[in-house]
Design a protein around this motif. Structure first.
Motif, short mmCIF file in Angstrom:
data_model
loop_
_atom_site.label_atom_id
_atom_site.label_comp_id
_atom_site.label_asym_id
_atom_site.label_seq_id
_atom_site.Cartn_x
_atom_site.Cartn_y
_atom_site.Cartn_z
N ASN A 63 0.83 -1.20 0.00
CA ASN A 63 0.00 0.00 0.00
C ASN A 63 0.86 1.25 0.00
N ILE A 64 0.40 2.25 -0.75
CA ILE A 64 1.10 3.53 -0.82
C ILE A 64 0.20 4.59 -0.20
N GLN A 65 0.66 5.23 0.88
CA GLN A 65 -0.14 6.27 1.53
C GLN A 65 0.40 7.63 1.14
N SER A 66 -0.49 8.52 0.76
CA SER A 66 -0.07 9.86 0.33
C SER A 66 -1.20 10.84 0.60
N ASP A 67 -0.94 12.11 0.33
CA ASP A 67 -1.92 13.18 0.48
C ASP A 67 -2.06 13.91 -0.85
N PHE A 68 -3.25 14.41 -1.13
CA PHE A 68 -3.42 15.27 -2.30
C PHE A 68 -4.35 16.41 -1.94
N ASN A 69 -4.15 17.53 -2.63
CA ASN A 69 -4.92 18.74 -2.35
C ASN A 69 -6.18 18.81 -3.20
N LEU A 70 -7.28 19.18 -2.56
CA LEU A 70 -8.52 19.44 -3.27
C LEU A 70 -8.88 20.90 -3.10
N ALA A 71 -9.23 21.55 -4.18
CA ALA A 71 -9.71 22.93 -4.14
C ALA A 71 -10.60 23.14 -5.36
N PHE A 72 -11.75 23.75 -5.15
CA PHE A 72 -12.66 23.94 -6.27
C PHE A 72 -13.61 25.10 -5.98
N VAL A 73 -14.12 25.67 -7.06
CA VAL A 73 -15.15 26.71 -7.00
C VAL A 73 -16.43 26.12 -7.59
N ASN A 74 -17.51 26.21 -6.82
CA ASN A 74 -18.81 25.71 -7.27
C ASN A 74 -19.75 26.89 -7.48
N THR A 75 -20.32 26.98 -8.66
CA THR A 75 -21.27 28.06 -8.96
C THR A 75 -22.57 27.47 -9.47
#
Length: 224
Positions: free
Chosen positions: A204-216
């Motif tokens: 298993n590979i554990q990592s982090d990723f960034n989420l960012a979004f604009v909802n209109t």
């Protein structure tokens, strides 16, 4: 369970409730949108979603001040074509990636301010902190040599956990009647998701990723 509890408290304990339901277009930003492996890109495309909000207040609070319970769910497709190109260049084999989706679920709680612009219109300012959980669809990665022979064909599976997130947004509303409003909104949310990836028989590979979004999108609000 926490959302059901908060909803029950708001319904039972506060004097005024405004319920809003809407639909939106989701636009990933930053590394969530990036199609570069070197930039830790997540290859997310524009998507769609739905949102439910409960604005609650008591008569003793200042005019225009509410507590906002926000719940949204969306789907952003993985840009598998761009990912294929990046993996082909990186691995040296022609690589195929199956279609998959990111499915972020956001729940937050925070103050909401409503500023009257006229008798029939207002501007709302949203803020909130909470958690984000993003389910990522499993997908198959296949690689082929120059003769078209398959080098490997493996299922990439993900297990993610809820993580801290925040919400900032604006709403413009028009009162159609005493109890019904029509509005348009723009919300920005971001968080950092921890995910555990499994491929084939590898560890298993554990990592982090960034989420960012604009909802209109648009919503309808009913008040009681």
């Amino acid at each position: 369970m926490a959302l059901v509890f908060l909803f029950g408290i708001s319904t039972a304990s506060f004097g005024q409730n405004k319920y809003a339901i809407g639909f939106f277009r989701s636009f990933p930003t930053g590394k969530f949108k990036s199609t570069s492996l070197d930039n830790s890109g997540s290859f997310a495309k524009n998507g769609w979603g739905a949102v439910f909000e409960d604005k609650v207040r008591t008569n003793s609070w200042p005019a225009g001040f509410y507590m906002l319970i926000h719940l949204s769910y969306q789907q952003n497709q993985l840009d598998n074509m761009a990912l294929q190109e990046n993996l082909t260049a990186s691995l040296g084999y022609r690589t195929a990636v199956a279609e998959a989706n990111y499915n972020p679920l956001l729940a937050s709680l925070g103050p909401y301010f409503e500023i009257l612009l006229s008798k029939a219109t207002y501007l709302g300012i949203k803020t909130g902190i909470g958690f984000m959980f993003t389910n990522i669809d499993s997908f198959v990665i296949s690689a082929y040599d120059t003769q078209g022979n398959m080098v490997f064909n493996e299922l990439l599976d993900f297990k993610s956990s809820p993580n801290f997130s925040f919400l900032l947004g604006l709403q413009f509303g028009v009162r159609l009647s005493r109890n019904v409003e029509l509005g348009c909104f723009a919300d920005y949310s971001a968080g950092r998701q921890r995910v555990k990836a499994t491929i084939g028989n590898l560890s298993n590979i554990q990592s982090d990723f960034n989420l960012a979004f604009v909802n209109t999108g648009l919503n309808v609000t009913v008040s009681f």
